[in-house]
Design a protein around this motif. Structure first.
Motif, PDB file in Angstrom:
ATOM      1  N   PRO A   1      41.890  31.466  37.088  1.00 46.11           N
ATOM      2  CA  PRO A   1      40.850  31.960  36.248  1.00 46.11           C
ATOM      3  C   PRO A   1      39.887  33.103  37.192  1.00 46.11           C
ATOM      4  O   PRO A   1      39.303  33.985  36.338  1.00 46.11           O
ATOM      5  CB  PRO A   1      39.862  30.539  36.071  1.00 46.11           C
ATOM      6  N   ALA A   2      39.821  32.804  38.350  1.00 50.91           N
ATOM      7  CA  ALA A   2      38.959  33.960  39.136  1.00 50.91           C
ATOM      8  C   ALA A   2      39.514  35.309  39.104  1.00 50.91           C
ATOM      9  O   ALA A   2      38.727  36.263  39.185  1.00 50.91           O
ATOM     10  CB  ALA A   2      38.785  33.287  40.714  1.00 50.91           C
ATOM     11  N   VAL A   3      40.745  35.294  38.793  1.00 55.11           N
ATOM     12  CA  VAL A   3      41.308  36.625  38.552  1.00 55.11           C
ATOM     13  C   VAL A   3      41.574  36.816  37.136  1.00 55.11           C
ATOM     14  O   VAL A   3      41.200  38.064  36.737  1.00 55.11           O
ATOM     15  CB  VAL A   3      42.908  36.657  39.370  1.00 55.11           C
ATOM     16  N   ALA A   4      41.965  36.176  36.371  1.00 53.01           N
ATOM     17  CA  ALA A   4      42.185  36.427  35.008  1.00 53.01           C
ATOM     18  C   ALA A   4      41.024  36.762  34.057  1.00 53.01           C
ATOM     19  O   ALA A   4      41.012  37.710  33.424  1.00 53.01           O
ATOM     20  CB  ALA A   4      42.846  35.265  34.398  1.00 53.01           C
ATOM     21  N   VAL A   5      39.803  36.162  34.310  1.00 53.97           N
ATOM     22  CA  VAL A   5      38.625  36.415  33.482  1.00 53.97           C
ATOM     23  C   VAL A   5      38.201  37.616  33.731  1.00 53.97           C
ATOM     24  O   VAL A   5      37.987  38.457  32.915  1.00 53.97           O
ATOM     25  CB  VAL A   5      37.529  35.186  33.499  1.00 53.97           C
ATOM     26  N   PRO A   6      37.985  38.264  35.314  1.00 53.08           N
ATOM     27  CA  PRO A   6      37.424  39.407  35.343  1.00 53.08           C
ATOM     28  C   PRO A   6      38.299  40.639  34.814  1.00 53.08           C
ATOM     29  O   PRO A   6      37.683  41.741  34.249  1.00 53.08           O
ATOM     30  CB  PRO A   6      37.147  39.690  36.678  1.00 53.08           C
ATOM     31  N   VAL A   7      39.567  40.547  34.989  1.00 52.31           N
ATOM     32  CA  VAL A   7      40.598  41.437  34.424  1.00 52.31           C
ATOM     33  C   VAL A   7      40.728  41.499  33.039  1.00 52.31           C
ATOM     34  O   VAL A   7      40.792  42.724  32.407  1.00 52.31           O
ATOM     35  CB  VAL A   7      42.386  41.008  34.926  1.00 52.31           C
TER      36      VAL A   7
ATOM     37  N   ARG B   1      36.593  26.339  29.384  1.00 50.99           N
ATOM     38  CA  ARG B   1      37.148  26.241  30.898  1.00 50.99           C
ATOM     39  C   ARG B   1      38.660  25.994  30.568  1.00 50.99           C
ATOM     40  O   ARG B   1      39.363  25.392  31.141  1.00 50.99           O
ATOM     41  CB  ARG B   1      36.849  24.738  31.659  1.00 50.99           C
ATOM     42  N   ALA B   2      39.222  26.804  29.673  1.00 52.61           N
ATOM     43  CA  ALA B   2      40.635  26.697  29.309  1.00 52.61           C
ATOM     44  C   ALA B   2      41.172  27.889  29.844  1.00 52.61           C
ATOM     45  O   ALA B   2      40.369  29.075  30.367  1.00 52.61           O
ATOM     46  CB  ALA B   2      40.925  26.902  27.778  1.00 52.61           C
ATOM     47  N   PRO B   3      42.470  28.039  30.431  1.00 51.61           N
ATOM     48  CA  PRO B   3      42.997  29.056  30.918  1.00 51.61           C
ATOM     49  C   PRO B   3      43.250  30.406  30.349  1.00 51.61           C
ATOM     50  O   PRO B   3      43.350  30.313  28.877  1.00 51.61           O
ATOM     51  CB  PRO B   3      44.456  28.614  31.374  1.00 51.61           C
ATOM     52  N   VAL B   4      42.871  31.536  30.950  1.00 53.47           N
ATOM     53  CA  VAL B   4      42.665  32.819  30.043  1.00 53.47           C
ATOM     54  C   VAL B   4      44.202  33.200  29.988  1.00 53.47           C
ATOM     55  O   VAL B   4      44.638  33.765  28.927  1.00 53.47           O
ATOM     56  CB  VAL B   4      41.610  33.503  30.704  1.00 53.47           C
ATOM     57  N   ALA B   5      44.937  33.351  31.047  1.00 49.79           N
ATOM     58  CA  ALA B   5      46.343  33.630  31.168  1.00 49.79           C
ATOM     59  C   ALA B   5      47.130  32.627  31.774  1.00 49.79           C
ATOM     60  O   ALA B   5      46.680  31.894  32.737  1.00 49.79           O
ATOM     61  CB  ALA B   5      46.134  34.958  31.890  1.00 49.79           C
ATOM     62  N   GLU B   6      48.103  32.262  31.400  1.00 48.02           N
ATOM     63  CA  GLU B   6      49.190  31.434  31.738  1.00 48.02           C
ATOM     64  C   GLU B   6      49.647  31.544  33.170  1.00 48.02           C
ATOM     65  O   GLU B   6      50.009  32.555  33.442  1.00 48.02           O
ATOM     66  CB  GLU B   6      50.339  31.290  30.707  1.00 48.02           C
ATOM     67  N   GLY B   7      49.376  30.746  34.058  1.00 50.62           N
ATOM     68  CA  GLY B   7      49.841  30.778  35.363  1.00 50.62           C
ATOM     69  C   GLY B   7      49.023  31.717  36.432  1.00 50.62           C
ATOM     70  O   GLY B   7      49.435  32.097  37.349  1.00 50.62           O
ATOM     71  N   VAL B   8      48.020  32.034  35.657  1.00 47.51           N
ATOM     72  CA  VAL B   8      47.128  32.975  36.599  1.00 47.51           C
ATOM     73  C   VAL B   8      45.748  32.222  36.841  1.00 47.51           C
ATOM     74  O   VAL B   8      45.330  31.584  36.009  1.00 47.51           O
ATOM     75  CB  VAL B   8      46.614  34.176  35.791  1.00 47.51           C
TER      76      VAL B   8
END
Length: 65
Positions: free
Chosen positions: A40-46, A31-38
């Motif tokens: 997770p509902a958007v960053a993980v699928p992208v 549950r750590a951020p995948v992309a800084e400032g984005v």
């Protein structure tokens, strides 16, 4: 001789795709951020889509040999 660039490109795509999928999975699991400032509902699928596309390109490069 002409297949060397295709093998190199396939290796790069496959390694990058596998690493991106593993890193994204590990970050999402903790549950750590995948992309800084984005979000997770958007960053993980992208990130998963980019990793999958990279793997597909690597397989495509190998199939062109």
């Amino acid at each position: 001789m002409e297949s060397s660039p295709a093998i190199f490109a396939a290796t790069v795509f496959l390694l990058f795709g596998a690493a991106l999928l593993a890193w994204t999975g590990a970050r999402a699991l903790h549950r750590a951020p995948v992309a800084e400032g984005v979000r997770p509902a958007v960053a993980v699928p992208v990130a998963l889509l980019a990793g999958g596309i990279s793997l597909a390109l690597g397989v495509w490069c190998l199939s062109r040999l």
